[in-house]
Design an enzyme around this catalytic site. Structure first.
Site, PDB file in Angstrom:
ATOM      1  N   THR A   8      -4.898   5.024 -15.850  1.00  0.00           N
ATOM      2  CA  THR A   8      -3.867   5.295 -14.851  1.00  0.00           C
ATOM      3  C   THR A   8      -3.893   3.523 -14.211  1.00  0.00           C
ATOM      4  O   THR A   8      -4.995   3.008 -14.554  1.00  0.00           O
ATOM      5  CB  THR A   8      -4.349   6.262 -13.496  1.00  0.00           C
ATOM      6  OG1 THR A   8      -5.640   5.898 -13.317  1.00  0.00           O
ATOM      7  CG2 THR A   8      -4.497   7.492 -14.408  1.00  0.00           C
ATOM      8  N   ASP A   9      -3.277   3.376 -12.924  1.00  0.00           N
ATOM      9  CA  ASP A   9      -3.588   2.198 -12.319  1.00  0.00           C
ATOM     10  C   ASP A   9      -4.923   2.128 -11.732  1.00  0.00           C
ATOM     11  O   ASP A   9      -5.427   0.882 -11.726  1.00  0.00           O
ATOM     12  CB  ASP A   9      -2.437   2.197 -11.444  1.00  0.00           C
ATOM     13  CG  ASP A   9      -1.101   1.705 -11.954  1.00  0.00           C
ATOM     14  OD1 ASP A   9      -0.999   1.442 -13.062  1.00  0.00           O
ATOM     15  OD2 ASP A   9      -0.133   1.934 -11.368  1.00  0.00           O
ATOM     16  N   CYS A  10      -5.419   3.175 -11.287  1.00  0.00           N
ATOM     17  CA  CYS A  10      -6.517   3.162 -10.615  1.00  0.00           C
ATOM     18  C   CYS A  10      -7.845   3.317 -11.690  1.00  0.00           C
ATOM     19  O   CYS A  10      -9.039   3.251 -11.324  1.00  0.00           O
ATOM     20  CB  CYS A  10      -6.750   4.026  -9.301  1.00  0.00           C
ATOM     21  SG  CYS A  10      -6.004   5.596  -9.669  1.00  0.00           S
ATOM     22  N   TYR A  11      -7.437   4.030 -12.690  1.00  0.00           N
ATOM     23  CA  TYR A  11      -8.579   4.391 -13.603  1.00  0.00           C
ATOM     24  C   TYR A  11      -8.257   3.809 -15.112  1.00  0.00           C
ATOM     25  O   TYR A  11      -7.388   4.750 -15.832  1.00  0.00           O
ATOM     26  CB  TYR A  11      -8.971   6.048 -13.877  1.00  0.00           C
ATOM     27  CG  TYR A  11      -9.728   6.429 -12.489  1.00  0.00           C
ATOM     28  CD1 TYR A  11     -10.898   6.542 -12.559  1.00  0.00           C
ATOM     29  CD2 TYR A  11      -9.005   6.858 -11.333  1.00  0.00           C
ATOM     30  CE1 TYR A  11     -11.693   6.884 -11.291  1.00  0.00           C
ATOM     31  CE2 TYR A  11      -9.528   7.301 -10.233  1.00  0.00           C
ATOM     32  CZ  TYR A  11     -11.095   7.344 -10.395  1.00  0.00           C
ATOM     33  OH  TYR A  11     -11.482   7.797  -9.228  1.00  0.00           O
TER      34      TYR A  11
END
Lengths: 136, 399
Positions: free
Chosen positions: B138-141
Site C-alpha cells: 500500500t502507499d503507507c506499507y
C-alpha cells in the site's frame, strides 16, 4: 555357564547374502530367537535377536560373526528415551507389546525397562513429544 | 470461620500463608477435620499438564523498514502458516497449524512431526524462527516480501492465548471396531483392547472448584511456567452436565480461556507434540490456586480420584458420528491402576495427561505462594455455573 543376550546385528551389503546366522547356530551350538529383522539383497540389513548358549561358545560365536563383518550392538543401547523430551504422560504404556514401559504407581513416573524392549519401534511414532529414539 | 482473598494475600506477603497441594489437602483434612483445616490452610494449589489443542500465540513483530502490512497478506513461521487477519505487525499462530507441504494423512497414519505447537515451543525455548511473509503493498506499507529470522526476545509482545484449556473432566477413549484407530486420544487398539484418558483427576483445577466459586475471570494462574490469567470461560464451557451429589461433573464440563506472557514461559511446560494419524498440538502446564475462604470451598478441594467418574466413549463410531452413547462410567482411582473392568473385560489404560507433571506444577505454585512471589486475585466476574442455563449446542447444517 549358559547366557542369553538381546543383540542387534548389522549386516553390511556385501554379506547380506551369506548364511551367517545359520553358521552361527550350526558351528557354535547357540540357539536364537529372532525378534525383528530387515534384510534386503544388496542393502544393509539388521536382525534383532536373542542369542543363548554356553558362555565360551557364545564368545566364539560372537568372534565369528564379528570377523564375518557383522556389527554388533546390545539391544538395550538401541532404543533410548530422551529424558529431556519425555513428559511422563503414559501413551507408550498401552502401545508397547512387551510391557517395557511401566507406570510407577507411587511416583506416577513412566519407567522404561529396556531389557524388556524388542525394538519393535511402535513407541517411536506413538510418543507425542517424540522422546523415544531408535539408534540402529 | 471465613477468610477473604485480601486477608490471605496479607499472609502471603508476610510469608505466613499455609499452602497445600490438592493431593496433600486430602490427608491433612482427614487428620485435622474440616473446621480446623479450613482455618489453618489458606490456599490449595492444583495442576494439570496435557495436550491442550485450543492453544495459540499472538506476536507483535515490530515494523520492518520499509514497512509491510501483514494484515490481509500471508505469513508463515518455520513454514507453518500464521493468521494474518490483524493489523500490520500482528500475527497469530495456532497449535494445530501444519506446513502446507505436510503430507498429513495421505499415508495413514500421518506422522505430523512439526507444526504450530512446535513453533510455539521453539519460541519459548528462545530459538530463532524463520518468518516468511508476503503482502499486497500500500502507499503507507509499500513492502511486498519479507524473509527474516525472529526471536522471542526481539519481538514487542509474545502472548499465549488459549480459547479452551483445562477441561473439567474428560472422556475415556476406547475403540470397539475391528481395526486400530488413530485419534486425538492416542492409538486405540481394536475390540476395546486399550483405553486412554486425559485428566489429572483429583489435582485438576476445575475438579477442585467444581461449581466455579473461586476460579473466575481475572484469576491469576501458573501458565506454561510463567504467570497467566483466566481471561474468560473457555469455549464449549458446559456447566450443565450431569453431576455427582458432591457437584463433580461426570462429563467434560467447564473449561478456561487463559492468557499469559509467553516471554516468561519455560519449554518444560510448553511442549509441541505429535499425535500419530491426528495432527500436532501443544501440551501446556496450568496450575490454579484456590483460596480457602471457608469450609465449603475447602470441602470441594478434598475430592479424590475415587469420587470423580469419567465417561467411556467409543471413538470408532460414537464419537465421530456425534452419538451421545456412553459405554460406562469409571473412576480415576480405577483408571490410575492401569486397568479397569469394561463390560466384563479387563482393559489396559493409560493417560495422555502427565500426572507426575501435574504434581510438579501444584508443588511449584505452592512454592511460589509460600515464598511470597505469587499473590492471589479475586475474580472480577464469575464463570457461568450449573445454574446459568447454558445449553451446549451442536452444529446443525443448513443451506
Amino acid at each position: 555357564m549358559k547366557i542369553s543376550r538381546k543383540l542387534v546385528l548389522h549386516f553390511p551389503p556385501r554379506i547380506v547374502e551369506q548364511p551367517v546366522i545359520n553358521n552361527l547356530i550350526k558351528d557354535y551350538d547357540l540357539s536364537f530367537n529372532i525378534l525383528k529383522a530387515s534384510i534386503i539383497p544388496n542393502q544393509e540389513g539388521y536382525v534383532v535377536l536373542e542369542l543363548s548358549g554356553e558362555q565360551d561358545k557364545y564368545d566364539s560365536g560372537i568372534k565369528y560373526i564379528t570377523s564375518a563383518g557383522v556389527k554388533i550392538e546390545s539391544l538395550s543401547h538401541s532404543v533410548l528415551r530422551n529424558e529431556d523430551r519425555c513428559t511422563q504422560c503414559g501413551v507408550c504404556v498401552s502401545v508397547c507389546p512387551t510391557k517395557a514401559f511401566i507406570l510407577d504407581q507411587k511416583t506416577r513416573l513412566v519407567v522404561f525397562d529396556n531389557n524388556r524392549c524388542v525394538a519393535c519401534g511402535l513407541c517411536i511414532k506413538a510418543c507425542p513429544p517424540r522422546a523415544m529414539e531408535l539408534h540402529f | 470461620m471465613t477468610k477473604t482473598v485480601a486477608e490471605i494475600n496479607e499472609k502471603i506477603k508476610s510469608g505466613k500463608a499455609v499452602v497445600a497441594t490438592a493431593e496433600e489437602i486430602i490427608g491433612i483434612a482427614r487428620e485435622k477435620g474440616l473446621a480446623r483445616t479450613a482455618r489453618d490452610v489458606d490456599v490449595v494449589t492444583t495442576g494439570t499438564f496435557g495436550p491442550m489443542c485450543s492453544s495459540g500465540v499472538y506476536l507483535n513483530l515490530g515494523h520492518s523498514k520499509p514497512r509491510i502490512k501483514l494484515g490481509g497478506g500471508r505469513a508463515s513461521l518455520n513454514d507453518v502458516p500464521a493468521y494474518t487477519g490483524f493489523a500490520a505487525a500482528d500475527l497469530m499462530i495456532g497449535a494445530n497449524a501444519l506446513p502446507d507441504d505436510d503430507p498429513r494423512n495421505r499415508v495413514h497414519p500421518g506422522e505430523f512431526n512439526y507444526g504450530g505447537g512446535h513453533v510455539i515451543e521453539e519460541l519459548v525455548a528462545g530459538k530463532d524462527v524463520r518468518l516468511v511473509a508476503s503482502a499486497y503493498g500500500t502507499d503507507c506499507y509499500p513492502r511486498k516480501q519479507l524473509e527474516t529470522l525472529i526471536n522471542i526476545k526481539d519481538v514487542n509482545e509474545a502472548v499465549m492465548f488459549n480459547p479452551r484449556n483445562a477441561y473439567q473432566n474428560y472422556n475415556v477413549a476406547v475403540n470397539a471396531s475391528d481395526k486400530t484407530i488413530y485419534t486425538y486420544m492416542g492409538i486405540l487398539k481394536p475390540r476395546m483392547s486399550n483405553a486412554n484418558f486425559c485428566s489429572a483427576g483429583q489435582l485438576s483445577p476445575l475438579l477442585n472448584d467444581p461449581e466455579y466459586k473461586t476460579i473466575g475471570i481475572g484469576t491469576r494462574i501458573f501458565l506454561g511456567g510463567g504467570t497467566g490469567y483466566v481471561a474468560w470461560n473457555g469455549t464449549q464451557h458446559n456447566p450443565s452436565v450431569p453431576r455427582t451429589e458432591q457437584g463433580v461433573p461426570k462429563r467434560g464440563a467447564g473449561t478456561l480461556a487463559v492468557i499469559g506472557d509467553l516471554k516468561e514461559m519455560d519449554p518444560r511446560w510448553v511442549v509441541g507434540i505429535s499425535m500419530l494419524g491426528y495432527g500436532v498440538t501443544l501440551a501446556v502446564g496450568i496450575g490454579v490456586p484456590i483460596p480457602i475462604l471457608d469450609e465449603k470451598v475447602l470441602e470441594k478441594t478434598l475430592v479424590t480420584d475415587a469420587d470423580i467418574l469419567a465417561p467411556v466413549v467409543d471413538y470408532s463410531k460414537t464419537y465421530p458420528q456425534r452419538e451421545p452413547d456412553v459405554l460406562a462410567e469409571v473412576s480415576y482411582a480405577d483408571l490410575k491402576t492401569g486397568s479397569f473392568k469394561l463390560l466384563g473385560k479387563d482393559v489396559a489404560c493409560a493417560s495422555l495427561s502427565s500426572y507426575s507433571r501435574a504434581i510438579e506444577i501444584a508443588a511449584t505454585l505452592k512454592d511460589w505462594i509460600s515464598s511470597g512471589r505469587f499473590m492471589l486475585t479475586e475474580p472480577v466476574a464469575h464463570l457461568p455455573g450449573p445454574d446459568a442455563g447454558i445449553v451446549f449446542k451442536p452444529l446443525n447444517e443448513r443451506r
